[in-house]
Design a protein around this motif. Structure first.
Motif, PDB file in Angstrom:
ATOM      1  N   UNK A  14       0.782  -1.228   0.000  1.00 49.95           N
ATOM      2  CA  UNK A  14       0.000   0.000   0.000  1.00 49.95           C
ATOM      3  C   UNK A  14       0.815   1.281   0.000  1.00 49.95           C
ATOM      4  N   UNK A  15       2.143   1.161  -0.026  1.00 53.12           N
ATOM      5  CA  UNK A  15       2.946   2.365   0.063  1.00 53.12           C
ATOM      6  C   UNK A  15       3.054   3.069  -1.283  1.00 53.12           C
ATOM      7  N   UNK A  16       3.038   4.383  -1.256  1.00 48.70           N
ATOM      8  CA  UNK A  16       3.221   5.154  -2.480  1.00 48.70           C
ATOM      9  C   UNK A  16       4.712   5.326  -2.753  1.00 48.70           C
ATOM     10  N   UNK A  17       5.100   5.481  -4.011  1.00 50.53           N
ATOM     11  CA  UNK A  17       6.513   5.661  -4.315  1.00 50.53           C
ATOM     12  C   UNK A  17       6.890   7.128  -4.452  1.00 50.53           C
ATOM     13  N   UNK A  18       5.909   8.014  -4.407  1.00 49.64           N
ATOM     14  CA  UNK A  18       6.238   9.432  -4.521  1.00 49.64           C
ATOM     15  C   UNK A  18       5.861  10.159  -3.243  1.00 49.64           C
ATOM     16  N   UNK A  19       6.527  11.305  -3.044  1.00 45.97           N
ATOM     17  CA  UNK A  19       6.244  12.064  -1.836  1.00 45.97           C
ATOM     18  C   UNK A  19       4.842  12.679  -1.928  1.00 45.97           C
ATOM     19  N   UNK A  20       4.398  13.267  -0.861  1.00 43.04           N
ATOM     20  CA  UNK A  20       3.038  13.794  -0.803  1.00 43.04           C
ATOM     21  C   UNK A  20       2.916  15.097  -1.591  1.00 43.04           C
ATOM     22  N   UNK A  32       3.884   2.802 -11.143  1.00 45.38           N
ATOM     23  CA  UNK A  32       2.797   2.910 -12.115  1.00 45.38           C
ATOM     24  C   UNK A  32       2.044   4.216 -11.885  1.00 45.38           C
ATOM     25  N   UNK A  33       2.005   5.045 -12.920  1.00 41.67           N
ATOM     26  CA  UNK A  33       1.270   6.307 -12.835  1.00 41.67           C
ATOM     27  C   UNK A  33       0.154   6.301 -13.868  1.00 41.67           C
ATOM     28  N   UNK A  34      -0.828   7.149 -13.619  1.00 39.59           N
ATOM     29  CA  UNK A  34      -1.892   7.324 -14.621  1.00 39.59           C
ATOM     30  C   UNK A  34      -2.032   8.805 -14.932  1.00 39.59           C
ATOM     31  N   UNK A  35      -1.962   9.113 -16.212  1.00 34.58           N
ATOM     32  CA  UNK A  35      -2.115  10.489 -16.687  1.00 34.58           C
ATOM     33  C   UNK A  35      -3.419  10.546 -17.467  1.00 34.58           C
ATOM     34  N   UNK A  36      -4.368  11.354 -16.992  1.00 27.30           N
ATOM     35  CA  UNK A  36      -5.704  11.372 -17.593  1.00 27.30           C
ATOM     36  C   UNK A  36      -6.121  12.784 -17.956  1.00 27.30           C
ATOM     37  N   UNK A  58      13.349   5.122 -10.442  1.00 28.49           N
ATOM     38  CA  UNK A  58      13.245   6.386 -11.176  1.00 28.49           C
ATOM     39  C   UNK A  58      11.908   7.078 -10.921  1.00 28.49           C
ATOM     40  N   UNK A  59      11.100   6.523 -10.038  1.00 24.72           N
ATOM     41  CA  UNK A  59       9.706   6.951  -9.929  1.00 24.72           C
ATOM     42  C   UNK A  59       9.554   8.418  -9.534  1.00 24.72           C
ATOM     43  N   UNK A  60      10.268   8.818  -8.497  1.00 25.31           N
ATOM     44  CA  UNK A  60      10.091  10.194  -8.029  1.00 25.31           C
ATOM     45  C   UNK A  60      10.504  11.194  -9.105  1.00 25.31           C
ATOM     46  N   UNK A  61      11.636  10.937  -9.739  1.00 21.97           N
ATOM     47  CA  UNK A  61      12.098  11.819 -10.814  1.00 21.97           C
ATOM     48  C   UNK A  61      11.074  11.866 -11.948  1.00 21.97           C
ATOM     49  N   UNK A  62      10.577  10.697 -12.349  1.00 26.52           N
ATOM     50  CA  UNK A  62       9.648  10.639 -13.479  1.00 26.52           C
ATOM     51  C   UNK A  62       8.351  11.374 -13.143  1.00 26.52           C
ATOM     52  N   UNK A  63       7.854  11.170 -11.932  1.00 27.15           N
ATOM     53  CA  UNK A  63       6.613  11.835 -11.504  1.00 27.15           C
ATOM     54  C   UNK A  63       6.794  13.349 -11.598  1.00 27.15           C
ATOM     55  N   UNK A  64       7.920  13.826 -11.083  1.00 25.50           N
ATOM     56  CA  UNK A  64       8.179  15.272 -11.113  1.00 25.50           C
ATOM     57  C   UNK A  64       8.375  15.780 -12.539  1.00 25.50           C
ATOM     58  N   UNK A  65       9.004  14.964 -13.390  1.00 24.46           N
ATOM     59  CA  UNK A  65       9.222  15.378 -14.783  1.00 24.46           C
ATOM     60  C   UNK A  65       7.887  15.500 -15.519  1.00 24.46           C
ATOM     61  N   UNK A  88     -14.110   7.398 -22.145  1.00 22.08           N
ATOM     62  CA  UNK A  88     -13.917   8.185 -23.349  1.00 22.08           C
ATOM     63  C   UNK A  88     -12.871   9.287 -23.239  1.00 22.08           C
ATOM     64  N   UNK A  89     -12.283   9.449 -22.056  1.00 18.63           N
ATOM     65  CA  UNK A  89     -11.255  10.467 -21.881  1.00 18.63           C
ATOM     66  C   UNK A  89      -9.874   9.824 -21.974  1.00 18.63           C
ATOM     67  N   UNK A  90      -8.967  10.483 -22.700  1.00 20.19           N
ATOM     68  CA  UNK A  90      -7.609   9.971 -22.862  1.00 20.19           C
ATOM     69  C   UNK A  90      -6.950   9.672 -21.522  1.00 20.19           C
ATOM     70  N   UNK A  91      -6.333   8.525 -21.452  1.00 18.97           N
ATOM     71  CA  UNK A  91      -5.631   8.190 -20.222  1.00 18.97           C
ATOM     72  C   UNK A  91      -4.499   7.229 -20.537  1.00 18.97           C
ATOM     73  N   UNK A  92      -3.370   7.468 -19.915  1.00 17.82           N
ATOM     74  CA  UNK A  92      -2.215   6.603 -20.123  1.00 17.82           C
ATOM     75  C   UNK A  92      -1.716   6.064 -18.789  1.00 17.82           C
ATOM     76  N   UNK A  93      -1.460   4.768 -18.749  1.00 16.67           N
ATOM     77  CA  UNK A  93      -0.659   4.207 -17.667  1.00 16.67           C
ATOM     78  C   UNK A  93       0.807   4.376 -18.062  1.00 16.67           C
ATOM     79  N   UNK A  94       1.608   4.802 -17.141  1.00 18.67           N
ATOM     80  CA  UNK A  94       3.045   4.946 -17.389  1.00 18.67           C
ATOM     81  C   UNK A  94       3.774   4.144 -16.323  1.00 18.67           C
ATOM     82  N   UNK A  95       4.546   3.177 -16.770  1.00 18.19           N
ATOM     83  CA  UNK A  95       5.189   2.249 -15.841  1.00 18.19           C
ATOM     84  C   UNK A  95       6.700   2.348 -16.004  1.00 18.19           C
ATOM     85  N   UNK A  96       7.398   2.554 -14.890  1.00 17.20           N
ATOM     86  CA  UNK A  96       8.861   2.680 -14.959  1.00 17.20           C
ATOM     87  C   UNK A  96       9.483   1.888 -13.825  1.00 17.20           C
TER      88      UNK A  96
END
Ligand SMILES: [Zn+2]
Lengths: 184, 109
Positions: free
Chosen positions: A5-11, A101-105, A162-169, A150-158
């Protein structure tokens, strides 16, 4: 197996009103299935390289020519992978903890991705359920188009490291489109 | 930007791939002379023209494949299926970008 249940990015402060959102779904159970060409497992997975499909409450993703990722609630993922035929060159591994795993919607999601990834995000090249592997902000990622109502959404898995850097990028690239963070 | 045609992923930015080098068949190390082995390891043809070379699709499908590139124009003329690093070029696959098709000498088949 219990949920991680832990998140990989800071709050981050949640953004309630944004129509373009990024969320951290890294706690999602992820299994990797490798199955050689010609095995019953490869045929049964049914999502050829570059495609994904929903099966029994899981998302089966063809990330490589002989490799799949299965995402979803833990019970559904293990029920699905346990049922995969083991004959031949087949292996199944829980890699929930090694990948983020992130989701961009949002309708502007392709515009955000265009800034940090060289893939063509047009419908013709990347329709709903299509899968692509490419570098996103210089991080190797698997990206799955998985539209929400019907709304664009991407899962992004890394890789998780690298998760924190990618989330911030991604957040940085989305700033001009008013990208906000939401809880998964 | 240089587009490299991966047989699995399609045309990709070269930064998504790793250039492995010229594609030469590997001699049997138990049968060659040290000079022949050294030639295999270190010597390059380096032509100004068509060159058969190996690429690794490191951010995409993670497969090795052979491509035929014109080193003067960076035009890829065709390439075989992945895994066939040193074999004959598959004539059924022909990749030519529209803008430069007149510079392709078609010497691959
Ligand atoms: Zn590829």
């Amino acid at each position: 197996m219990s949920e991680f249940a832990s998140s990989v990015v800071k709050t981050y402060n949640e953004t309630a009103s944004s129509s373009l959102t990024l969320s951290d779904l890294s706690a999602t159970t992820k299994a990797i299935v490798r199955a050689g060409q010609g095995t019953d497992a490869a045929a049964g997975l049914g999502a050829p390289f570059g495609t994904s499909r929903v099966v029994d409450g899981t998302l089966v993703v063809g990330v490589r020519p002989t490799e799949w990722v299965v995402l979803g609630p833990a019970e559904a993922v293990w029920a699905f992978t346990d049922a995969i035929d083991n004959t031949g060159h087949v292996s199944k591994i829980d890699f929930t903890h090694s990948r983020a795993l992130f989701r961009l919607t949002g309708e502007d999601a392709p515009k955000v991705m265009e800034k940090i990834c060289s893939i063509d995000w047009a419908d013709a090249m990347m329709p709903d359920s299509a899968v692509v592997s490419a570098s996103v902000a210089k991080v190797s990622c698997d990206i799955i188009r998985n539209d929400v109502d019907g709304t664009r959404s991407y899962f992004i898995m890394s890789d998780r490291s690298s998760a924190q850097y990618l989330f911030d990028a991604i957040l940085d690239a989305g700033e001009e489109f008013k990208l906000g963070v939401t809880r998964a | 930007m240089m587009l490299v045609p991966c047989p699995n992923c399609g045309p990709r930015n070269a930064s998504d791939l790793r250039y492995v080098g010229e594609s030469h068949s590997r001699p049997n190390p138990n049968e060659v002379t040290p000079q022949e082995w050294r030639t295999y390891l270190y010597m390059q043809d380096n032509p100004a023209g068509l060159l058969k070379e190996t690429w690794y699709c490191r951010s995409g499908c993670r497969q090795y494949f052979t491509a035929l590139r014109n080193t003067s124009t960076n035009e890829f003329t065709n390439h075989p299926l992945p895994g066939n690093k040193t074999g004959a070029v598959d004539p059924s696959f022909h990749y030519v970008s529209e803008s430069k098709s007149d510079t392709n000498d078609g010497a691959s088949s």
